[in-house]
Design an enzyme around this catalytic site. Structure first.
Site, PDB file in Angstrom:
ATOM      1  N   HIS A 172     -12.758   3.187   4.682  1.00 35.16           N
ATOM      2  CA  HIS A 172     -12.954   1.747   4.855  1.00 35.16           C
ATOM      3  C   HIS A 172     -14.358   1.342   4.420  1.00 35.16           C
ATOM      4  CE1 HIS A 172     -13.379  -1.856   7.835  1.00 35.16           C
ATOM      5  NE2 HIS A 172     -13.128  -2.270   6.605  1.00 35.16           N
ATOM      6  N   LYS A 178       0.829  -1.206   0.000  1.00 32.37           N
ATOM      7  CA  LYS A 178       0.000   0.000   0.000  1.00 32.37           C
ATOM      8  C   LYS A 178       0.867   1.260   0.000  1.00 32.37           C
ATOM      9  CE  LYS A 178      -4.263  -1.743   2.188  1.00 32.37           C
ATOM     10  NZ  LYS A 178      -5.234  -1.327   1.169  1.00 32.37           N
ATOM     11  N   TYR A 236     -24.978  -0.606  10.645  1.00 22.73           N
ATOM     12  CA  TYR A 236     -24.702  -0.542   9.210  1.00 22.73           C
ATOM     13  C   TYR A 236     -23.466  -1.348   8.795  1.00 22.73           C
ATOM     14  CZ  TYR A 236     -28.161   3.176   8.488  1.00 22.73           C
ATOM     15  OH  TYR A 236     -29.323   3.896   8.390  1.00 22.73           O
TER      16      TYR A 236
END
Length: 721
Positions: free
Chosen positions: A450, A407, A660
């Site tokens: 994210h 990354k 959620y």
């Protein structure tokens, strides 16, 4: 003018027609206490007008009436039943008083007519809607049932079975759908709505429409034979029991109220509704579901502010075209933001495009999208192997392999080709944003973003703020996430961020139970059937991926060495060591396959039991209460720590993050709402019984102080660090 208030007015037009208009000072029309007071005045004014011959009900807004102001009624719901029922009756009496005015009435419905708005139009004799109308009774989504006469009038207008379907699902229906079942009597273009309502009421005044008969049907019992009554309501109750289950009492209470009121006149039926509504208003499920609604408004409000504060994202990019990257590309393109999808291999780009195309094809097959729109969305995705296509993007979402070194290299490369104002965001579930920020120069333009898998289904996006992330960057990314149709919450950087950080103590509680001899299938059953999770912990670990979970356990252990230390002979590690990775390779706690018809199968894996033998205690049965306590105490404790440390800003966001992001049972309202429903003192007492099992079971001093003071996490700033 017969009456002019802040929200309502009544004006005598030509030919004796009174226009009863809803036009609140705010942005929407809604029923609050002030509106009810004006409503009484309007009814009196019309009754006292000797020239009045008919009434039209209109809205001065783009939406008719959004419903009741639930936030204003919450304190009222806390009243004892002997006070709450008369309060509800006063509201239904007011609607009855308007219905009983001896003049024909026509509602002109535009935009949303939901909840109390729908119940308002049902008091009229006729209803004409324009093509923008959306009509429904969504109270069940708040753990309630219609409380302003909806359960009485709707079944007498469209039949009991249709009414149950409308009220038990809470769906909003378009104008043509409402016309098909008889909720409205005509549909016209928006510019013709008011004139159509006037024309209809004139017909009623002239005797061309039998408005008295239409009204009389709403005052009498349902026209069902005893056999029809039994068949109708038994069928409805069976369907609702299967769909809603025991945790959501509103749909069943509603249908039983309809059944009890079927043979009664309006007064008797309304008394049944008053009592049913009051009982539901006192339930934990209603408190939780109303809390979700209000917490969701907090998230939406912050997103709106972010949209004003941050630079708009007009073009985006995603690095990595796997299933996650393809999902992000689909979501961005489908919601109108063009996106470049960059990878290093054509095969990966093909996978990303196939992922997006597959999701779009399903939309077309379900009639939610046409082929032309599908082509437009796909054209919004630009696949590329070159960084050159990223020069003019506003935000880049890095979604490559979950490896800090990889990354870091990719982020440094992309920063070198994007503009100075471009934002870089890493889609990572565990890697520190501050660690990744070491690879970029413009640290103020870098944050975490994210997404949860599958991207198109999971509403949550965690926007992770690093130490040097600017407010403008956070605002822009929050706004972009909201534009993508997601519910973003801002969290501060820490191992696991928010959702994964609080999930792994829950998994640790599960692992310890299995080590002590618990059958993982029994634990799953309790957490699914009794607590209400969509998946038990073993099943969830298989879905997450045993390899992923084992890796994340190491990350969490390094971040919180005393509280989340590696567990010796952890069942998750045992499975990982035998190359059982869960659903991704068809074997984990469960074995996955397909039956003869090609349908997915899931059976407890005998191999898993064999692997655990010798590494865990002999089989032992645990009662449901202990299983729930052993798993939920660690999770709730960690949520409280995140609030106290400022990892997540508010109790509302803490609750919505897990609803959620993980599917926390909505009827429980989220971890903080669950904690406060149990009661802080009772929760602490319960946790103290297990405190000897380790730090994850030990409540914070802050929680003990909160319990002593009798305060709520929803009204108190709990940050202690």
């Amino acid at each position: 003018m017969l009456f002019q208030g802040k929200s309502l007015s009544a004006e005598l037009l030509a030919d004796g027609i009174v226009e009863f208009k809803f036009d609140a000072e705010g942005s929407v029309n809604k029923f609050d206490q002030a509106t009810f007071e004006e409503y009484r005045a309007v009814v009196d004014a019309i009754k006292n007008c000797s020239e009045a011959k008919g009434i039209i009900v209109t809205s001065g807004k783009s939406a008719f009436i959004a419903g009741a102001d639930i936030t204003e009624f919450l304190e009222t719901f806390k009243k004892p039943m002997d006070e709450l029922i008369p309060w509800v009756k006063a509201a239904t009496d007011l609607f009855d008083s308007f219905e009983d005015i001896d003049l024909p009435k026509v509602a002109a419905v535009n935009g949303f007519a939901l909840g109390g708005g729908c119940e308002m139009i049902l008091t009229c004799d006729y209803r004409v809607a324009d093509t923008t109308a959306s009509i429904g009774l969504p109270e069940v989504k708040l753990g309630l049932m219609p409380g302003f006469g909806g359960t009485v009038r709707l079944p007498r207008i469209i039949g009991a079975d249709n009414a149950v379907e409308w009220m038990s699902t809470g769906k909003a229906h378009k104008a043509e759908q409402a016309l098909a079942v008889g909720v409205v009597d005509a549909v016209v273009a928006p510019e013709l709505l008011r004139d159509a309502a006037i024309a209809m009421v004139k017909q009623a005044i002239d005797g061309k429409l039998n408005w008295q008969a239409k009204r009389q049907a709403k005052l009498e019992p349902l026209k069902l034979t005893p056999t029809e009554t039994i068949m109708t309501f038994n069928t409805c109750k069976g369907m609702i029991a299967a769909k809603a289950g025991k945790h959501y009492p509103a749909p069943m209470t509603m249908v039983k109220s309809l059944e009890a009121a079927a043979g009664l006149d309006r007064a008797g039926a309304m008394a049944i509704e008053n009592e049913g509504f009051a009982k539901l208003a006192k339930t934990d499920a209603a408190t939780a579901q109303i809390g979700i609604f209000m917490s969701d408004q907090v998230i939406k409000g912050k997103a709106k502010k972010a949209a004003k504060a941050g630079s708009p994202v007009e073009k985006a990019a995603v690095l990595g075209a796997g299933i996650m990257g393809g999902g992000i590309a689909y979501q961005s393109a489908a919601k109108g933001t063009p996106i470049v999808m960059k990878d290093i291999a054509d095969s990966a780009l093909d996978l990303g495009l196939t992922t997006a195309a597959g999701l779009l094809t399903k939309q077309v097959e379900r009639g939610r999208m046409n082929a032309k729109k599908m082509a437009g969305v796909l054209n919004n995705i630009t696949p590329t192997l070159s960084y050159d296509s990223l020069k003019d993007v506003d935000v880049v979402v890095e979604a490559v392999v979950e490896n800090p070194k990889v990354k870091g290299i990719v982020l440094a490369e992309v920063e070198g080709v994007t503009g100075d104002d471009a934002i870089l965001a890493s889609n990572t579930s565990t890697i520190s944003i501050d660690l990744l920020a070491e690879s970029v120069k413009r640290k103020d333009k870098f944050c975490g973003m994210h997404f949860f898998n599958p991207v198109h289904k999971m509403p949550l996006v965690e926007v992770i703020r690093g130490k040097e992330t600017s407010d403008e960057t956070v605002a822009a990314v929050v706004a972009y996430a909201a534009k993508m149709g997601k519910s973003p919450i801002v969290v501060n950087d820490c191992p696991g961020f928010y959702v994964n950080r609080v999930l792994f103590p829950y998994f640790a509680g599960f692992s310890h139970l299995v080590k002590e001899g618990a059958d993982f299938t029994a634990v799953d059953k309790v957490m699914e059937k009794q607590f209400g999770w969509p998946m038990g912990p073993a099943y969830l670990l298989d879905v997450v991926g045993i390899d992923t979970a084992d890796h994340c356990t190491g990350v969490m252990s390094a971040g919180f060495p005393t509280r989340m230390q590696k567990i010796d002979n952890d069942p998750v590690s045992i499975l990982f060591g035998d190359d059982r990775y869960g659903q991704k390779n068809g074997k984990g706690f469960y074995d996955y396959g397909k039956d003869k018809r090609g349908r997915p199968t899931k059976v407890p894996a005998e191999k898993a039991f064999e692997l655990f033998a010798g590494n865990v205690a002999d089989k032992k049965d645990f009662d449901a209460d202990e299983i729930i306590a052993r798993l939920m105490i660690p999770m709730v404790n960690e949520v409280v720590r995140c609030l106290e440390e400022g990892i997540v800003d508010t109790a509302a966001e803490a609750d919505m993050g897990l609803i959620y992001g993980l599917g926390f049972p909505p009827f429980r309202g989220g971890p903080i709402r669950y904690l406060e429903t149990v009661g802080l003192e009772k929760f602490i007492e319960m946790a103290d019984k297990f405190a000897h099992l380790g730090e994850i079971y030990q409540v914070t001093d802050g929680m003990r102080e909160m319990a002593k003071s009798g305060k709520s996490y929803y009204t108190t700033d709990v940050k202690t660090a």
